[in-house]
Design a protein around this motif. Sequence first.
Motif, PDB file in Angstrom:
ATOM      1  N   ASN A  43     -13.988  -0.337 -20.865  1.00 33.02           N
ATOM      2  CA  ASN A  43     -13.405   0.608 -19.918  1.00 33.02           C
ATOM      3  C   ASN A  43     -12.177   1.253 -20.530  1.00 33.02           C
ATOM      4  O   ASN A  43     -11.153   0.601 -20.700  1.00 33.02           O
ATOM      5  CB  ASN A  43     -12.990  -0.135 -18.642  1.00 33.02           C
ATOM      6  CG  ASN A  43     -14.030   0.033 -17.562  1.00 33.02           C
ATOM      7  OD1 ASN A  43     -14.510   1.141 -17.336  1.00 33.02           O
ATOM      8  ND2 ASN A  43     -14.379  -1.064 -16.914  1.00 33.02           N
ATOM      9  N   ILE A  44     -12.258   2.508 -20.853  1.00 34.05           N
ATOM     10  CA  ILE A  44     -11.080   3.191 -21.398  1.00 34.05           C
ATOM     11  C   ILE A  44     -10.907   4.499 -20.643  1.00 34.05           C
ATOM     12  O   ILE A  44     -11.763   4.883 -19.837  1.00 34.05           O
ATOM     13  CB  ILE A  44     -11.208   3.458 -22.919  1.00 34.05           C
ATOM     14  CG1 ILE A  44     -12.536   4.138 -23.213  1.00 34.05           C
ATOM     15  CG2 ILE A  44     -11.057   2.178 -23.699  1.00 34.05           C
ATOM     16  CD1 ILE A  44     -12.670   4.595 -24.628  1.00 34.05           C
ATOM     17  N   ALA A  45      -9.813   5.190 -20.927  1.00 34.02           N
ATOM     18  CA  ALA A  45      -9.506   6.417 -20.207  1.00 34.02           C
ATOM     19  C   ALA A  45     -10.625   7.440 -20.373  1.00 34.02           C
ATOM     20  O   ALA A  45     -10.931   8.215 -19.472  1.00 34.02           O
ATOM     21  CB  ALA A  45      -8.183   6.996 -20.698  1.00 34.02           C
ATOM     22  N   ALA A  46     -11.271   7.461 -21.547  1.00 31.22           N
ATOM     23  CA  ALA A  46     -12.308   8.457 -21.806  1.00 31.22           C
ATOM     24  C   ALA A  46     -13.596   8.150 -21.042  1.00 31.22           C
ATOM     25  O   ALA A  46     -14.460   9.006 -20.945  1.00 31.22           O
ATOM     26  CB  ALA A  46     -12.594   8.529 -23.304  1.00 31.22           C
ATOM     27  N   GLY A  47     -13.761   6.939 -20.531  1.00 28.70           N
ATOM     28  CA  GLY A  47     -14.980   6.611 -19.804  1.00 28.70           C
ATOM     29  C   GLY A  47     -15.342   5.149 -20.021  1.00 28.70           C
ATOM     30  O   GLY A  47     -14.565   4.373 -20.594  1.00 28.70           O
ATOM     31  N   THR A  48     -16.531   4.829 -19.595  1.00 25.80           N
ATOM     32  CA  THR A  48     -17.006   3.451 -19.750  1.00 25.80           C
ATOM     33  C   THR A  48     -18.146   3.451 -20.755  1.00 25.80           C
ATOM     34  O   THR A  48     -19.094   4.222 -20.615  1.00 25.80           O
ATOM     35  CB  THR A  48     -17.505   2.904 -18.406  1.00 25.80           C
ATOM     36  OG1 THR A  48     -16.466   3.082 -17.449  1.00 25.80           O
ATOM     37  CG2 THR A  48     -17.844   1.441 -18.508  1.00 25.80           C
ATOM     38  N   TYR A  49     -18.040   2.616 -21.771  1.00 33.07           N
ATOM     39  CA  TYR A  49     -19.060   2.586 -22.818  1.00 33.07           C
ATOM     40  C   TYR A  49     -19.544   1.173 -23.023  1.00 33.07           C
ATOM     41  O   TYR A  49     -18.827   0.210 -22.789  1.00 33.07           O
ATOM     42  CB  TYR A  49     -18.496   3.155 -24.126  1.00 33.07           C
ATOM     43  CG  TYR A  49     -18.061   4.579 -23.977  1.00 33.07           C
ATOM     44  CD1 TYR A  49     -18.992   5.603 -23.910  1.00 33.07           C
ATOM     45  CD2 TYR A  49     -16.714   4.900 -23.859  1.00 33.07           C
ATOM     46  CE1 TYR A  49     -18.599   6.909 -23.739  1.00 33.07           C
ATOM     47  CE2 TYR A  49     -16.307   6.206 -23.694  1.00 33.07           C
ATOM     48  CZ  TYR A  49     -17.258   7.200 -23.636  1.00 33.07           C
ATOM     49  OH  TYR A  49     -16.872   8.493 -23.463  1.00 33.07           O
ATOM     50  N   GLY A  50     -20.757   1.088 -23.462  1.00 32.41           N
ATOM     51  CA  GLY A  50     -21.291  -0.234 -23.731  1.00 32.41           C
ATOM     52  C   GLY A  50     -22.645  -0.416 -23.074  1.00 32.41           C
ATOM     53  O   GLY A  50     -23.268   0.579 -22.710  1.00 32.41           O
TER      54      GLY A  50
END
Lengths: 216, 195
Positions: A43-50
């Motif tokens: 979870n980062i400011a740019a979005g959720t990845y994984g």
Amino acid sequence: MVHLQETDLLFTPAELEFFAEDEEVEIVPNFQLQDLVNDDMLNIAAGTYGPFRPSSITQVPLWMALMLHKRRKCRINPPAWMAAAQLEAVLEGERNRPEKFQALPFHYQEVAHLLFTHAKDSFGGDLVQVQDLVAEVARVRRNKIQAGLRELQSALSAVKLLDLGYMEVNQIRPFFKASLDRFFRLLPLDPERQEAAEAEPTPGQRPPPRQLRRGT
Amino acid sequence: MADAAENYYDVHAILAEETLLPCVVLSGATGIGRMLDPSCDSLDLPRRAVLEMPLWLAKPLAERRMLQLRLPRWYNERMQRKMQAGAHVEDLRTRCPYFYEVALRMDALGHFEGLGKFVHSSFQKRYKDLLTRAHAGEAGPDATRLLATMSVEEAALFEAGRASVSAFDRWRLNGHAAPRTRIKRRLDGAPARGV
């Protein structure tokens, strides 16, 4: 007089490269993100990845892919359009249809450049072939753009250039803009425009405005 | 004395108005003959005298009908024929550095048969050549030689195109200098071996 502030490019190529780093690519991580709360997601400011799990394909922005690749944490799958067969088809199309540009990603040059510079091993044995194909596609398109710009003959003419990449647009922008400005400035001298102006009725010769019904 | 519509301090507008134009004095002038025309015999300038005046001075005088502008040599028929033959090889910088701007001002001042058409078609023809050359990435002595034959307006276009192409090349090669193809020429004119 319109003079050269246009040399200060609107965007430098390095800035376009920065924008292109937001394009998403497929990676295959070789690590596990130990995060039980978020289910291995990031979870980062740019979005959720994984989720980041070994040998499971996931989509991340190019900047993250390159960062992980630099630390040997993942393998990058080159985008589908960068497959050699796909590029050959595109090149064929570019050559056979001089009036039309093939649809390529908006940031195709930037993405290709980044991958060729920082992630050469993603291409395996195809690297040289893919590099050559991308360069050749870019060259053919550049010639087509030049041919299109040659059509420009006055401020009233238009040039149709669809499906250009950002880098290509940015490259012709200063010259194109300055030329249009110059053509526009020379508009009073354009004989075609003078003929057009003579054909148009002058304000005095226009039909008189319709009589409005008088108020009762 | 730049036009009100333009930037008053634009150095190119000012320099363009320094261009000397041939004109015929319609009203004559008393007492300032030597000042306007150093080769004048008397202090008074006779009527119908032919002399050269900068554009900024000729403009208000022509508007008051005190003089009549003539077509300068770089727009005359001979030049028109030359441009017809090969627009891209003509040297505009030595003839009139502000070829297009001066034509615009002159066209606004009086009717010159065929001037607008000639200048417009000159730019159309030279534009094609500029387009190719600006994006060909020429640099160094080649570019300097080309720039020396362009009018100031064309040089601005050329520089704009060249700047974007060289910025792109620098990025493409990761900051390395672009490879220059060097062709060795033998003095006796025989074809060179190797490139």
